[in-house]
Motif scaffolding. Structure first.
Motif, PDB file in Angstrom:
ATOM      1  N   TYR A 141      -4.707   1.866   5.665  1.00 35.75           N
ATOM      2  CA  TYR A 141      -3.500   2.680   5.813  1.00 35.75           C
ATOM      3  C   TYR A 141      -3.296   3.198   7.233  1.00 35.75           C
ATOM      4  O   TYR A 141      -2.381   3.980   7.475  1.00 35.75           O
ATOM      5  N   LEU A 142      -4.128   2.789   8.157  1.00 29.28           N
ATOM      6  CA  LEU A 142      -4.049   3.309   9.520  1.00 29.28           C
ATOM      7  C   LEU A 142      -2.701   3.022  10.184  1.00 29.28           C
ATOM      8  O   LEU A 142      -2.237   3.795  11.017  1.00 29.28           O
ATOM      9  N   HIS A 143      -2.061   1.936   9.806  1.00 31.39           N
ATOM     10  CA  HIS A 143      -0.785   1.564  10.423  1.00 31.39           C
ATOM     11  C   HIS A 143       0.319   2.592  10.137  1.00 31.39           C
ATOM     12  O   HIS A 143       1.325   2.632  10.836  1.00 31.39           O
ATOM     13  N   TYR A 144       0.129   3.459   9.148  1.00 34.56           N
ATOM     14  CA  TYR A 144       1.122   4.492   8.858  1.00 34.56           C
ATOM     15  C   TYR A 144       1.077   5.639   9.866  1.00 34.56           C
ATOM     16  O   TYR A 144       2.012   6.429   9.939  1.00 34.56           O
ATOM     17  N   LEU A 145       0.004   5.765  10.601  1.00 30.94           N
ATOM     18  CA  LEU A 145      -0.155   6.849  11.570  1.00 30.94           C
ATOM     19  C   LEU A 145       0.036   6.320  12.980  1.00 30.94           C
ATOM     20  O   LEU A 145      -0.878   5.745  13.573  1.00 30.94           O
ATOM     21  N   LEU A 146       1.243   6.467  13.486  1.00 26.29           N
ATOM     22  CA  LEU A 146       1.611   5.996  14.823  1.00 26.29           C
ATOM     23  C   LEU A 146       1.254   4.524  15.017  1.00 26.29           C
ATOM     24  O   LEU A 146       0.665   4.141  16.030  1.00 26.29           O
ATOM     25  N   ASN A 147       1.598   3.719  14.007  1.00 25.82           N
ATOM     26  CA  ASN A 147       1.352   2.268  14.049  1.00 25.82           C
ATOM     27  C   ASN A 147      -0.111   1.923  14.329  1.00 25.82           C
ATOM     28  O   ASN A 147      -0.407   0.955  15.025  1.00 25.82           O
ATOM     29  N   GLY A 148      -1.016   2.717  13.810  1.00 22.53           N
ATOM     30  CA  GLY A 148      -2.442   2.446  13.959  1.00 22.53           C
ATOM     31  C   GLY A 148      -3.035   2.905  15.271  1.00 22.53           C
ATOM     32  O   GLY A 148      -4.192   2.630  15.555  1.00 22.53           O
ATOM     33  N   LYS A 149      -2.262   3.647  16.064  1.00 25.39           N
ATOM     34  CA  LYS A 149      -2.746   4.084  17.378  1.00 25.39           C
ATOM     35  C   LYS A 149      -3.333   5.497  17.376  1.00 25.39           C
ATOM     36  O   LYS A 149      -3.919   5.918  18.355  1.00 25.39           O
ATOM     37  N   LEU A 150      -3.208   6.221  16.268  1.00 27.24           N
ATOM     38  CA  LEU A 150      -3.704   7.596  16.226  1.00 27.24           C
ATOM     39  C   LEU A 150      -5.187   7.661  15.874  1.00 27.24           C
ATOM     40  O   LEU A 150      -5.953   8.378  16.508  1.00 27.24           O
ATOM     41  N   ILE A 151      -5.593   6.899  14.872  1.00 26.45           N
ATOM     42  CA  ILE A 151      -6.982   6.933  14.398  1.00 26.45           C
ATOM     43  C   ILE A 151      -7.488   5.494  14.307  1.00 26.45           C
ATOM     44  O   ILE A 151      -6.830   4.628  13.742  1.00 26.45           O
ATOM     45  N   SER A 152      -8.662   5.265  14.831  1.00 24.28           N
ATOM     46  CA  SER A 152      -9.243   3.912  14.823  1.00 24.28           C
ATOM     47  C   SER A 152     -10.068   3.690  13.556  1.00 24.28           C
ATOM     48  O   SER A 152     -10.452   4.643  12.867  1.00 24.28           O
ATOM     49  N   ARG A 153     -10.360   2.438  13.264  1.00 22.00           N
ATOM     50  CA  ARG A 153     -11.232   2.105  12.136  1.00 22.00           C
ATOM     51  C   ARG A 153     -12.590   2.775  12.320  1.00 22.00           C
ATOM     52  O   ARG A 153     -13.162   3.312  11.376  1.00 22.00           O
ATOM     53  N   LYS A 154     -13.087   2.756  13.547  1.00 22.70           N
ATOM     54  CA  LYS A 154     -14.391   3.364  13.825  1.00 22.70           C
ATOM     55  C   LYS A 154     -14.390   4.855  13.461  1.00 22.70           C
ATOM     56  O   LYS A 154     -15.357   5.358  12.878  1.00 22.70           O
ATOM     57  N   THR A 155     -13.310   5.554  13.769  1.00 26.65           N
ATOM     58  CA  THR A 155     -13.206   6.973  13.437  1.00 26.65           C
ATOM     59  C   THR A 155     -13.177   7.169  11.929  1.00 26.65           C
ATOM     60  O   THR A 155     -13.840   8.068  11.400  1.00 26.65           O
ATOM     61  N   VAL A 156     -12.425   6.326  11.214  1.00 24.76           N
ATOM     62  CA  VAL A 156     -12.374   6.407   9.753  1.00 24.76           C
ATOM     63  C   VAL A 156     -13.768   6.213   9.172  1.00 24.76           C
ATOM     64  O   VAL A 156     -14.188   6.954   8.284  1.00 24.76           O
ATOM     65  N   VAL A 157     -14.489   5.236   9.679  1.00 22.39           N
ATOM     66  CA  VAL A 157     -15.844   4.972   9.188  1.00 22.39           C
ATOM     67  C   VAL A 157     -16.738   6.186   9.449  1.00 22.39           C
ATOM     68  O   VAL A 157     -17.464   6.641   8.550  1.00 22.39           O
ATOM     69  N   GLN A 158     -16.685   6.731  10.655  1.00 25.16           N
ATOM     70  CA  GLN A 158     -17.525   7.885  10.994  1.00 25.16           C
ATOM     71  C   GLN A 158     -17.196   9.099  10.130  1.00 25.16           C
ATOM     72  O   GLN A 158     -18.106   9.765   9.620  1.00 25.16           O
ATOM     73  N   LEU A 159     -15.905   9.393   9.962  1.00 23.50           N
ATOM     74  CA  LEU A 159     -15.515  10.550   9.156  1.00 23.50           C
ATOM     75  C   LEU A 159     -15.866  10.360   7.684  1.00 23.50           C
ATOM     76  O   LEU A 159     -16.316  11.300   7.019  1.00 23.50           O
ATOM     77  N   SER A 160     -15.685   9.149   7.186  1.00 25.32           N
ATOM     78  CA  SER A 160     -16.050   8.860   5.793  1.00 25.32           C
ATOM     79  C   SER A 160     -17.543   9.034   5.587  1.00 25.32           C
ATOM     80  O   SER A 160     -17.991   9.599   4.589  1.00 25.32           O
ATOM     81  N   LYS A 161     -18.322   8.547   6.534  1.00 24.07           N
ATOM     82  CA  LYS A 161     -19.778   8.653   6.458  1.00 24.07           C
ATOM     83  C   LYS A 161     -20.215  10.117   6.499  1.00 24.07           C
ATOM     84  O   LYS A 161     -21.036  10.556   5.685  1.00 24.07           O
ATOM     85  N   ILE A 162     -19.650  10.881   7.411  1.00 20.73           N
ATOM     86  CA  ILE A 162     -19.999  12.308   7.520  1.00 20.73           C
ATOM     87  C   ILE A 162     -19.717  13.022   6.210  1.00 20.73           C
ATOM     88  O   ILE A 162     -20.544  13.791   5.711  1.00 20.73           O
ATOM     89  N   PHE A 163     -18.538  12.754   5.632  1.00 19.28           N
ATOM     90  CA  PHE A 163     -18.190  13.432   4.384  1.00 19.28           C
ATOM     91  C   PHE A 163     -19.099  12.988   3.250  1.00 19.28           C
ATOM     92  O   PHE A 163     -19.684  13.815   2.548  1.00 19.28           O
TER      93      PHE A 163
END
Length: 122
Positions: free
Chosen positions: A71-93
């Motif tokens: 769903y990253l493409h919904y946030l500024l066409n994928g330029k706001l949050i990277s896959r790497k950030t999603v992975v890191q935040l998911s892992k932390i949670f």
């Protein structure tokens, strides 16, 4: 008694996000003598669940529903949050939970790929 405010979500004005009142929620959880917390979102109420779990020293179970990197493409066409950030935040949670529940085998494989250290079941 109110436990949260409902505010407009910053990126989608037609959607709402809960902003919890920590004190009221802590008091209610103590009053109810809950013995486990189950979260189903990684956002405001999920963070509240993590907080209650730590505060009350009780287990946290988390169900991971959404494959956010799809769903990253919904946030500024994928330029706001990277896959790497999603992975890191998911892992932390997820690593704060005692158990992670996946709704499918495919999502479990994604979470294993994220290198989540906690047990994952589906």
């Amino acid at each position: 008694m109110y436990f949260a405010m409902n505010l407009c979500f910053i990126f989608f004005k037609d959607r709402r996000v809960a902003v919890p009142f920590f004190g009221a929620i802590y008091r209610k959880c103590r009053e109810l003598k809950i013995d486990v917390v189950h979260t189903q979102t990684e956002f405001s109420m999920g963070l509240m669940g993590v907080s209650v779990s730590k505060y009350m020293r009780i287990p946290l179970i988390h169900t991971y529903h959404t494959w956010y990197e799809k769903y990253l493409h919904y946030l500024l066409n994928g330029k706001l949050i990277s896959r790497k950030t999603v992975v890191q935040l998911s892992k932390i949670f997820c690593d704060q939970a005692d158990l992670v529940i996946s709704p499918s085998k495919q999502m479990k494989e994604v979470l294993v790929d994220y290198q989540i250290r906690k047990p994952i079941t589906f």
